[in-house]
Design a protein around this motif. Structure first.
Motif, PDB file in Angstrom:
ATOM      1  N   PHE A  68      -0.724  -0.960   2.223  1.00  0.00           N
ATOM      2  CA  PHE A  68      -0.122   0.375   2.319  1.00  0.00           C
ATOM      3  C   PHE A  68       0.512   0.685   0.964  1.00  0.00           C
ATOM      4  CE2 PHE A  68      -0.284  -1.338   6.563  1.00  0.00           C
ATOM      5  CZ  PHE A  68      -0.661  -0.268   7.351  1.00  0.00           C
ATOM      6  N   ARG A  69       0.002   1.703   0.306  1.00  0.00           N
ATOM      7  CA  ARG A  69       0.478   1.994  -1.044  1.00  0.00           C
ATOM      8  C   ARG A  69       0.625   3.489  -1.251  1.00  0.00           C
ATOM      9  NH1 ARG A  69      -4.936   0.653  -4.660  1.00  0.00           N
ATOM     10  NH2 ARG A  69      -6.118   2.539  -4.156  1.00  0.00           N
ATOM     11  N   ALA A  70       1.343   3.844  -2.305  1.00  0.00           N
ATOM     12  CA  ALA A  70       1.485   5.242  -2.709  1.00  0.00           C
ATOM     13  C   ALA A  70       1.406   5.265  -4.226  1.00  0.00           C
ATOM     14  CB  ALA A  70       2.819   5.813  -2.225  1.00  0.00           C
ATOM     15  N   ALA A  96       4.107   5.535   7.425  1.00  0.00           N
ATOM     16  CA  ALA A  96       5.094   4.548   6.970  1.00  0.00           C
ATOM     17  C   ALA A  96       6.067   4.183   8.088  1.00  0.00           C
ATOM     18  CB  ALA A  96       5.845   5.094   5.758  1.00  0.00           C
ATOM     19  N   GLU A  97       6.590   5.180   8.784  1.00  0.00           N
ATOM     20  CA  GLU A  97       7.534   4.912   9.874  1.00  0.00           C
ATOM     21  C   GLU A  97       6.862   4.147  11.008  1.00  0.00           C
ATOM     22  OE1 GLU A  97      10.611   7.381  12.813  1.00  0.00           O
ATOM     23  OE2 GLU A  97       9.328   8.432  11.369  1.00  0.00           O
ATOM     24  N   ARG A  98       5.613   4.438  11.269  1.00  0.00           N
ATOM     25  CA  ARG A  98       4.868   3.760  12.339  1.00  0.00           C
ATOM     26  C   ARG A  98       4.792   2.258  12.108  1.00  0.00           C
ATOM     27  NH1 ARG A  98       2.112   0.747  14.823  1.00  0.00           N
ATOM     28  NH2 ARG A  98       0.129   1.094  15.915  1.00  0.00           N
ATOM     29  N   PHE A  99       4.700   1.835  10.835  1.00  0.00           N
ATOM     30  CA  PHE A  99       4.594   0.407  10.516  1.00  0.00           C
ATOM     31  C   PHE A  99       5.870  -0.149   9.881  1.00  0.00           C
ATOM     32  CE2 PHE A  99       0.188   1.831  10.700  1.00  0.00           C
ATOM     33  CZ  PHE A  99      -0.381   0.847  11.490  1.00  0.00           C
ATOM     34  N   GLY A 100       6.968   0.584   9.969  1.00  0.00           N
ATOM     35  CA  GLY A 100       8.255   0.081   9.494  1.00  0.00           C
ATOM     36  C   GLY A 100       8.349  -0.065   7.999  1.00  0.00           C
ATOM     37  N   ILE A 101       7.745   0.870   7.251  1.00  0.00           N
ATOM     38  CA  ILE A 101       7.755   0.818   5.788  1.00  0.00           C
ATOM     39  C   ILE A 101       8.669   1.915   5.263  1.00  0.00           C
ATOM     40  CG2 ILE A 101       6.350   0.946   3.697  1.00  0.00           C
ATOM     41  CD1 ILE A 101       3.954   0.149   5.441  1.00  0.00           C
ATOM     42  N   SER A 102       9.602   1.536   4.400  1.00  0.00           N
ATOM     43  CA  SER A 102      10.541   2.506   3.839  1.00  0.00           C
ATOM     44  C   SER A 102       9.968   3.107   2.564  1.00  0.00           C
ATOM     45  CB  SER A 102      11.882   1.827   3.535  1.00  0.00           C
ATOM     46  OG  SER A 102      12.749   2.726   2.863  1.00  0.00           O
ATOM     47  N   LEU A 103       9.990   4.446   2.486  1.00  0.00           N
ATOM     48  CA  LEU A 103       9.532   5.143   1.288  1.00  0.00           C
ATOM     49  C   LEU A 103      10.692   5.618   0.433  1.00  0.00           C
ATOM     50  CD1 LEU A 103       6.631   7.357   2.720  1.00  0.00           C
ATOM     51  CD2 LEU A 103       6.489   5.122   1.619  1.00  0.00           C
ATOM     52  N   GLY A 104      11.902   5.404   0.873  1.00  0.00           N
ATOM     53  CA  GLY A 104      13.065   5.866   0.136  1.00  0.00           C
ATOM     54  C   GLY A 104      13.659   4.778  -0.729  1.00  0.00           C
TER      55      GLY A 104
END
Length: 281
Positions: free
Chosen positions: A175-177, A216-224
């Protein structure tokens, strides 16, 4: 017998890696490749124009600056070139990807350029700071474009692949941005790993959180925050999460190890899983 088979697998993996590195090096050595990147990518084009402008300004300044300042400027330029060369050599040895090497060397070059500009005129130094700030805002360093044997997935495709029983038993998903500098620096790792370790039991997928931020929220990944969770790698077994990197409590730790191919191989036990596949387990 088992030991000989394992040695043979390791030999094959190393051979594949060497061939991929050789192909990338041949491509990078091609002047047309660099010229095409410079023209087609705003990130490289803007930096080239900014650095080239120094030679124009330097040529004009030599006619108005005093001999004392010109002598001092020349010595500082020599020192900057030597220091930059040393740092570049260190980086080319330590960095695993060209993306990381280019990012660091451009940063060093910008620091030295601003420092040298201060000797001529502090207004010039301020101008370069503004120019590089604008480039940072408007242009983004391109990531590695290859996919290897991995697949770009939408959220719906990922859900379908994880839940269908006729797909791979394991899915390793990145999972990347691409607004994250870390994701750009490590964009080569996942395609390389997919070429070496993908098989009928283990498949590789990529989800772009820049296009699908709600995932991101679905897999518990923070983007902040500091974006320390980007990129995130999750290993699924029959649609169930087995392990991930970084861990959910990653940001709470005092220090974070840099992401490398060796680290990912060890964390997800890719060598062991490949051996199990070869042995028919």
């Amino acid at each position: 017998m088992a030991r000989e088979r394992r040695c043979w697998i390791i030999y094959i993996n190393r051979t594949v890696k060497k061939r991929m590195q050789r192909k990338r090096m041949e491509k990078k050595k091609n002047p047309l490749t660099w010229l095409n990147l410079m023209v087609s990518e705003p990130y490289y084009l803007f930096h080239f124009l900014a650095f080239f402008s120094y030679f124009v300004i330097r040529s004009s300044a030599s006619q108005v600056l005093s001999p004392h300042i010109l002598h001092r400027l020349f010595h500082r330029e020599i020192q900057a070139i030597l220091a930059f060369s040393v740092l570049a050599v260190i980086k080319v040895v330590k960095e695993e990807t060209w993306e990381g090497f280019i990012s660091d060397t451009l940063f060093f070059a910008k620091v030295f350029l601003v420092a040298i500009s201060l000797i001529m005129d502090y207004h010039l130094a301020l101008w370069y700071i503004v120019v590089f700030s604008v480039i940072f805002i408007l242009a983004q360093q391109p990531a590695y474009e290859g996919l290897g044997t991995s697949q770009k997935l939408t959220p719906l495709q990922l859900e379908a692949l994880l839940t269908e029983g006729n797909t791979s038993r394991f899915w390793l998903v990145e999972f990347r941005a691409l607004w994250s500098p870390t994701c750009i620096r490590t964009s080569l790792f996942f395609p390389d790993l997919s070429i070496t370790y993908s098989n009928k039991n283990l498949s590789f997928g990529i989800v772009d959180l820049g296009l699908f931020p709600n995932v991101a929220e679905r897999f518990g990944i923070s983007l902040g925050g500091s974006m320390a969770q980007l990129p995130t790698y999750i290993l699924f077994e029959n649609a169930v999460e087995v392990t991930r990197f970084p861990e959910l409590d990653f940001e709470a730790k005092a220090s974070h190890p840099p992401i490398t191919k060796k680290l990912l191989c060890r964390h997800f036990e890719l060598d062991r899983r490949l051996l199990e596949y070869i042995n028919g387990r």
